[in-house]
Motif scaffolding. Structure first.
Motif, PDB file in Angstrom:
ATOM      1  N   ASP A  81       0.848  -1.184   0.000  1.00 17.20           N
ATOM      2  CA  ASP A  81       0.000   0.000   0.000  1.00 17.20           C
ATOM      3  C   ASP A  81       0.886   1.237   0.000  1.00 17.20           C
ATOM      4  OD1 ASP A  81      -2.372   1.397  -0.009  1.00 17.20           O
ATOM      5  OD2 ASP A  81      -2.718   1.239   2.148  1.00 17.20           O
ATOM      6  N   ASP A  82       0.304   2.365  -0.361  1.00 17.86           N
ATOM      7  CA  ASP A  82       0.996   3.653  -0.292  1.00 17.86           C
ATOM      8  C   ASP A  82       0.376   4.479   0.825  1.00 17.86           C
ATOM      9  OD1 ASP A  82       2.776   3.202  -2.449  1.00 17.86           O
ATOM     10  OD2 ASP A  82       1.147   3.598  -3.860  1.00 17.86           O
ATOM     11  N   LEU A  83       1.202   5.048   1.667  1.00 17.72           N
ATOM     12  CA  LEU A  83       0.730   5.817   2.814  1.00 17.72           C
ATOM     13  C   LEU A  83       0.079   7.119   2.351  1.00 17.72           C
ATOM     14  CD1 LEU A  83       0.740   5.975   5.973  1.00 17.72           C
ATOM     15  CD2 LEU A  83       2.811   7.379   5.723  1.00 17.72           C
ATOM     16  N   PRO A  84      -1.132   7.427   2.813  1.00 13.45           N
ATOM     17  CA  PRO A  84      -1.728   8.733   2.498  1.00 13.45           C
ATOM     18  C   PRO A  84      -0.855   9.871   3.025  1.00 13.45           C
ATOM     19  CG  PRO A  84      -3.380   7.227   3.383  1.00 13.45           C
ATOM     20  CD  PRO A  84      -2.054   6.560   3.575  1.00 13.45           C
ATOM     21  N   ASN A  85      -0.769  10.945   2.243  1.00  9.55           N
ATOM     22  CA  ASN A  85       0.022  12.126   2.613  1.00  9.55           C
ATOM     23  C   ASN A  85       1.495  11.782   2.828  1.00  9.55           C
ATOM     24  OD1 ASN A  85      -2.368  13.757   2.664  1.00  9.55           O
ATOM     25  ND2 ASN A  85      -2.809  12.944   4.705  1.00  9.55           N
ATOM     26  N   ALA A  86       1.995  10.827   2.048  1.00  5.46           N
ATOM     27  CA  ALA A  86       3.357  10.341   2.259  1.00  5.46           C
ATOM     28  C   ALA A  86       4.406  11.436   2.093  1.00  5.46           C
ATOM     29  CB  ALA A  86       3.644   9.189   1.305  1.00  5.46           C
ATOM     30  N   ALA A  87       4.242  12.327   1.131  1.00  2.91           N
ATOM     31  CA  ALA A  87       5.256  13.354   0.891  1.00  2.91           C
ATOM     32  C   ALA A  87       5.439  14.245   2.115  1.00  2.91           C
ATOM     33  CB  ALA A  87       4.883  14.190  -0.335  1.00  2.91           C
ATOM     34  N   ALA A  88       4.328  14.666   2.718  1.00  2.00           N
ATOM     35  CA  ALA A  88       4.408  15.511   3.907  1.00  2.00           C
ATOM     36  C   ALA A  88       4.966  14.739   5.097  1.00  2.00           C
ATOM     37  CB  ALA A  88       3.023  16.077   4.232  1.00  2.00           C
ATOM     38  N   VAL A  89       4.539  13.495   5.243  1.00  2.00           N
ATOM     39  CA  VAL A  89       5.033  12.654   6.344  1.00  2.00           C
ATOM     40  C   VAL A  89       6.537  12.449   6.215  1.00  2.00           C
ATOM     41  CG1 VAL A  89       4.966  10.322   7.311  1.00  2.00           C
ATOM     42  CG2 VAL A  89       2.832  11.502   6.748  1.00  2.00           C
ATOM     43  N   ASN A  90       6.999  12.150   5.010  1.00  2.00           N
ATOM     44  CA  ASN A  90       8.423  11.906   4.800  1.00  2.00           C
ATOM     45  C   ASN A  90       9.250  13.166   5.025  1.00  2.00           C
ATOM     46  OD1 ASN A  90       7.694   9.319   4.187  1.00  2.00           O
ATOM     47  ND2 ASN A  90       7.911   9.551   1.968  1.00  2.00           N
ATOM     48  N   ALA A  91       8.721  14.305   4.609  1.00  2.09           N
ATOM     49  CA  ALA A  91       9.434  15.569   4.809  1.00  2.09           C
ATOM     50  C   ALA A  91       9.604  15.871   6.287  1.00  2.09           C
ATOM     51  CB  ALA A  91       8.682  16.706   4.119  1.00  2.09           C
ATOM     52  N   ALA A  92       8.633  15.472   7.103  1.00  4.28           N
ATOM     53  CA  ALA A  92       8.731  15.681   8.548  1.00  4.28           C
ATOM     54  C   ALA A  92       9.626  14.647   9.213  1.00  4.28           C
ATOM     55  CB  ALA A  92       7.332  15.648   9.168  1.00  4.28           C
ATOM     56  N   LEU A  93       9.572  13.403   8.724  1.00  3.83           N
ATOM     57  CA  LEU A  93      10.315  12.322   9.367  1.00  3.83           C
ATOM     58  C   LEU A  93      11.816  12.369   9.071  1.00  3.83           C
ATOM     59  CD1 LEU A  93       7.999   9.213   8.896  1.00  3.83           C
ATOM     60  CD2 LEU A  93       8.729  10.244  11.058  1.00  3.83           C
ATOM     61  N   LYS A  94      12.181  12.713   7.856  1.00  2.00           N
ATOM     62  CA  LYS A  94      13.584  12.588   7.464  1.00  2.00           C
ATOM     63  C   LYS A  94      14.526  13.396   8.358  1.00  2.00           C
ATOM     64  CE  LYS A  94      16.621  12.613   3.427  1.00  2.00           C
ATOM     65  NZ  LYS A  94      16.689  12.761   1.944  1.00  2.00           N
ATOM     66  N   PRO A  95      14.271  14.682   8.639  1.00  2.00           N
ATOM     67  CA  PRO A  95      15.196  15.402   9.520  1.00  2.00           C
ATOM     68  C   PRO A  95      15.221  14.845  10.943  1.00  2.00           C
ATOM     69  CG  PRO A  95      13.289  16.760   8.975  1.00  2.00           C
ATOM     70  CD  PRO A  95      13.228  15.576   8.084  1.00  2.00           C
ATOM     71  N   LEU A  96      14.082  14.352  11.450  1.00  2.00           N
ATOM     72  CA  LEU A  96      14.057  13.734  12.772  1.00  2.00           C
ATOM     73  C   LEU A  96      14.962  12.507  12.816  1.00  2.00           C
ATOM     74  CD1 LEU A  96      10.242  13.830  13.677  1.00  2.00           C
ATOM     75  CD2 LEU A  96      12.058  15.254  14.650  1.00  2.00           C
ATOM     76  N   ILE A  97      14.874  11.692  11.774  1.00  2.00           N
ATOM     77  CA  ILE A  97      15.662  10.458  11.735  1.00  2.00           C
ATOM     78  C   ILE A  97      17.148  10.760  11.598  1.00  2.00           C
ATOM     79  CG2 ILE A  97      16.133   8.424  10.315  1.00  2.00           C
ATOM     80  CD1 ILE A  97      13.070   8.414   9.698  1.00  2.00           C
ATOM     81  N   LEU A  98      17.500  11.693  10.725  1.00  2.00           N
ATOM     82  CA  LEU A  98      18.910  12.013  10.534  1.00  2.00           C
ATOM     83  C   LEU A  98      19.514  12.653  11.780  1.00  2.00           C
ATOM     84  CD1 LEU A  98      18.917  13.256   6.836  1.00  2.00           C
ATOM     85  CD2 LEU A  98      19.480  10.982   7.736  1.00  2.00           C
ATOM     86  N   ALA A  99      18.716  13.453  12.489  1.00  2.00           N
ATOM     87  CA  ALA A  99      19.195  14.041  13.743  1.00  2.00           C
ATOM     88  C   ALA A  99      19.423  12.954  14.789  1.00  2.00           C
ATOM     89  CB  ALA A  99      18.189  15.069  14.261  1.00  2.00           C
ATOM     90  N   ARG A 100      18.530  11.981  14.825  1.00  2.00           N
ATOM     91  CA  ARG A 100      18.683  10.876  15.779  1.00  2.00           C
ATOM     92  C   ARG A 100      19.933  10.063  15.469  1.00  2.00           C
ATOM     93  NH1 ARG A 100      15.952  10.332  20.658  1.00  2.00           N
ATOM     94  NH2 ARG A 100      16.064   8.155  21.335  1.00  2.00           N
ATOM     95  N   ARG A 101      20.174   9.830  14.185  1.00  2.00           N
ATOM     96  CA  ARG A 101      21.379   9.080  13.816  1.00  2.00           C
ATOM     97  C   ARG A 101      22.636   9.831  14.223  1.00  2.00           C
ATOM     98  NH1 ARG A 101      23.322   7.906   7.664  1.00  2.00           N
ATOM     99  NH2 ARG A 101      23.226  10.181   7.701  1.00  2.00           N
ATOM    100  N   ALA A 102      22.619  11.154  14.117  1.00  2.00           N
ATOM    101  CA  ALA A 102      23.790  11.944  14.491  1.00  2.00           C
ATOM    102  C   ALA A 102      24.051  11.889  15.998  1.00  2.00           C
ATOM    103  CB  ALA A 102      23.606  13.394  14.047  1.00  2.00           C
ATOM    104  N   GLU A 103      22.998  11.650  16.768  1.00  2.00           N
ATOM    105  CA  GLU A 103      23.118  11.667  18.232  1.00  2.00           C
ATOM    106  C   GLU A 103      23.421  10.300  18.844  1.00  2.00           C
ATOM    107  OE1 GLU A 103      19.330  13.047  19.426  1.00  2.00           O
ATOM    108  OE2 GLU A 103      19.654  15.130  18.757  1.00  2.00           O
ATOM    109  N   ARG A 104      22.998   9.225  18.180  1.00  2.00           N
ATOM    110  CA  ARG A 104      23.048   7.893  18.775  1.00  2.00           C
ATOM    111  C   ARG A 104      23.868   6.937  17.918  1.00  2.00           C
ATOM    112  NH1 ARG A 104      19.054   7.013  22.729  1.00  2.00           N
ATOM    113  NH2 ARG A 104      18.405   9.049  23.529  1.00  2.00           N
TER     114      ARG A 104
END
Length: 213
Positions: free
Chosen positions: A16-39
């Motif tokens: 399946d494709d997630l509804p509103n995926a573009a907006a969700v991904n735009a919000a998630l990507k910086p959170l994930i990359l920041a977490r990787r930089a910290e942990r």
């Protein structure tokens, strides 16, 4: 020939494709990359990439909750409590983590004991346009392996629809896509040939009684 071929024991794979995926991904990507930089992350099935602790629901905010609600809905739609079909007696308990995989990274074959459904969601598939990098397929293996190849490796069964049975299914991925499957299926990821890091979120769903006995 007049013989009838009946397929048995169907194994559902949900795409399946997630509804509103573009907006969700735009919000998630910086959170994930920041977490990787910290942990430092952990090493379980990942080869050459970073895997988070299993605490994504604690810091992923509404984008992760949006994803989980959709995964719950998919799980509910593709199974049934046969003793109580109108009022399921279970609830879903989640285990969720992130993989950040640079080009050539992969995940070894594995299963998820204790879970009922497993799902993977692609925040960024690592390709230039987000429409699927070369390689990097999700590999799902026939649970009868390696038995089905032991006596005559190149002899294949025909499926009920006439197709040739293969012991592995290689599924192409793309940003915004969810792939969900029973957790007892052995699965892994072959190295991707994209131009940047692939970011995915893995979710396990365990079914537990809604009301303790």
């Amino acid at each position: 020939m007049s013989a009838q071929l009946v397929g048995l024991f169907d194994t559902p794979i949900v795409v399946d494709d997630l509804p509103n995926a573009a907006a969700v991904n735009a919000a998630l990507k910086p959170l994930i990359l920041a977490r990787r930089a910290e942990r430092p992350g952990v090493t379980i099935s990942n080869i050459g990439g970073w895997q988070s602790e299993h605490d994504v629901a604690d810091w992923g905010g509404e984008p992760v909750q949006h994803l989980l609600r959709h995964v719950f809905a998919l799980a509910d739609a593709h199974c049934v409590d046969i003793a109580s079909p109108g009022a399921p007696r279970h609830r879903w308990v989640t285990d969720i983590w992130v993989n950040v995989s640079p080009p050539q990274a992969s995940n070894q074959m594995h299963t998820h004991p204790g879970a009922y459904w497993s799902a993977v969601y692609y925040v960024d598939d690592g390709s230039e346009k987000g429409d699927g990098a070369i390689g990097g397929e999700l590999v799902i293996e026939d649970p009868r392996m390696p038995t089905v190849l032991m006596t005559m490796p190149n002899l294949r069964l025909r499926s009920a629809n006439g197709s040739v049975h293969e012991p592995q299914l290689k599924m192409k991925v793309r940003s915004g896509r969810i792939i969900m499957f029973p957790s007892w299926l052995s699965h892994g990821v072959v190295p991707h040939q994209g131009v940047s890091d692939r970011i995915s979120i893995a979710v396990n769903l365990a079914a537990v009684p809604r009301h303790p006995a």
